[in-house]
Design an enzyme around this catalytic site. Structure first.
Site, PDB file in Angstrom:
ATOM      1  N   LYS A 192       0.665  -1.232   0.021  1.00 18.84           N
ATOM      2  CA  LYS A 192      -0.019  -0.081   0.094  1.00 18.84           C
ATOM      3  C   LYS A 192       0.971   1.325  -0.032  1.00 18.84           C
ATOM      4  CE  LYS A 192      -3.747  -2.470   2.145  1.00 18.84           C
ATOM      5  NZ  LYS A 192      -4.534  -2.739   3.123  1.00 18.84           N
ATOM      6  N   GLN A 229      -5.209  -1.696   9.118  1.00 12.67           N
ATOM      7  CA  GLN A 229      -5.071  -3.380   8.752  1.00 12.67           C
ATOM      8  C   GLN A 229      -5.773  -4.189   9.326  1.00 12.67           C
ATOM      9  OE1 GLN A 229      -3.746  -3.617   5.590  1.00 12.67           O
ATOM     10  NE2 GLN A 229      -4.221  -5.961   5.761  1.00 12.67           N
ATOM     11  N   ASP A 269     -11.544   2.784   3.633  1.00 11.98           N
ATOM     12  CA  ASP A 269     -12.009   1.383   3.430  1.00 11.98           C
ATOM     13  C   ASP A 269     -13.326   0.857   3.292  1.00 11.98           C
ATOM     14  OD1 ASP A 269     -10.040  -0.907   3.380  1.00 11.98           O
ATOM     15  OD2 ASP A 269      -9.350  -0.478   5.658  1.00 11.98           O
TER      16      ASP A 269
HETATM   17  N1  GUN Z   1      -7.330  -7.026   5.487  1.00  7.02           N
HETATM   18  C1  GUN Z   1      -7.722  -7.760   4.391  1.00  7.02           C
HETATM   19  N2  GUN Z   1      -8.340  -7.062   3.297  1.00  7.02           N
HETATM   20  C2  GUN Z   1      -8.284  -5.978   4.006  1.00  7.02           C
HETATM   21  C3  GUN Z   1      -8.579  -4.717   3.592  1.00  7.02           C
HETATM   22  O1  GUN Z   1      -9.198  -4.353   2.485  1.00  7.02           O
HETATM   23  N3  GUN Z   1      -8.471  -3.556   4.262  1.00  7.02           N
HETATM   24  C4  GUN Z   1      -7.942  -3.557   5.577  1.00  7.02           C
HETATM   25  N4  GUN Z   1      -7.924  -2.563   6.256  1.00  7.02           N
HETATM   26  N5  GUN Z   1      -7.542  -4.750   6.148  1.00  7.02           N
HETATM   27  C5  GUN Z   1      -7.810  -5.794   5.196  1.00  7.02           C
END
Ligand code: GUN
Length: 290
Positions: free
Chosen positions: A57, A101, A124
């Site tokens: 990211k 996350q 998100d």
């Molecule tokens: N863990 C797995 N997929 C995601 C996501 O799209 N966003 C976040 N914050 N955590 C994740």
């Protein structure tokens, strides 16, 4: 002999296009408004898979010109401490997106954390406000993976109106928001999950199948209706270290009209849409978006 073979939907290429579009938008934001979109990424603990996602990211942010701020906290962090960090991030003017996350360590109250993020910075799309907006047909931030899937479907020119779609998996991250994005496009949607009876029959009638269960080869290729579109969200590691999806690709590709590969299908789209949500958030701040 049946020589049908599906068109492979190229997620890597589509994600690159999204990033190229964003680069231009970000340059414009900088020139016109002196604003640089900013994203904070919060990681609690030292889960290796999460560390890889967070690194990816950060790298993607750098590539398109988004400023990224990483916060890595020890696994012993408690809910209150994490909420305090988020509260500070909510107040910062230079940050347009906050991502925590997942999964979080078990002792942290995930719901409380997700509800602590300002809905206006919830890139998100997991806050109940944003989920509620999506369900009621007025989305603000859309969860990134299903939003990326919609972009992949659109890249084929496929019209979802009246189509029978089966979503396998009912997670808050993918399955549930996927249902509402397909409904928004006038598809007829069936949600299947671990307790569903007659899964193969249901899949066998579907024009579009989206699978997000996290089990390698869970959906058999022979279940797929001839000419159906197959979207595979699974990323599973086989014993010999390869990545593989939730659908038996080699069989499904002979029956489908379109199919996403693993890797290189849905995966690259998730981060691309996260960047897009961050840029949208920055634009919303200056009133360029409703
Ligand atoms: N863990 C797995 N997929 C995601 C996501 O799209 N966003 C976040 N914050 N955590 C994740």
């Amino acid at each position: 002999m049946d020589v049908n073979t599906a068109s492979i939907i190229n997620g890597k290429e589509e994600a690159r296009k999204v990033r190229e579009e964003l680069k231009k938008e970000i340059e414009e934001l900088k020139e016109k408004y002196s604003i640089t979109p900013g994203l904070s990424v919060v990681l609690v603990g030292d889960d290796p898979a999460s560390q890889v996602y967070v690194r990816n990211k950060t790298r993607a942010c750098e590539e398109v010109g988004i400023r990224s701020f990483n916060y890595t906290l020890p696994a012993t962090t408690d809910t209150r401490e994490l909420l305090e960090l988020i509260d500070g991030l909510n107040r910062r003017d230079d940050l347009h997106g906050i991502l925590v996350q997942l999964p979080l360590p078990d002792h942290i109250d995930e719901r409380e954390i997700l509800e602590g993020i300002s809905p206006m910075k919830d890139v998100d799309g997991f806050h109940p406000f944003n989920m509620g907006r999506l369900v009621t047909g007025a989305p603000l931030f859309r969860p990134c993976t299903p939003a990326g899937i919609m972009r992949l479907i659109d890249s084929t020119g496929y019209d979802l109106t009246g189509r029978d779609c089966v979503v396998v998996g009912r997670s808050n991250i993918v399955g549930k928001p996927m249902v509402f994005m397909l409904l928004e496009r006038n598809a007829t949607v069936t949600v299947c999950h671990s307790r569903t009876r007659g899964l193969s029959d249901k899949i066998g009638k579907a024009d579009v199948v989206v699978v997000a269960v996290g089990r390698a080869g869970f959906v058999k290729g022979e279940w797929i209706k001839k000419g159906a579109m197959v979207i595979d969200v699974g990323i599973n590691r086989t014993e010999d270290g390869r990545l593989t999806g939730d659908v038996e690709f080699d069989e499904a590709v002979k029956r489908a009209s379109y199919i996403t590969p693993v890797p290189g299908g849905v995966g690259p789209m998730t981060i691309a849409m996260l960047l897009k949500n961050t840029v949208e958030s920055a634009k919303r701040r200056i009133g360029e978006r409703p």
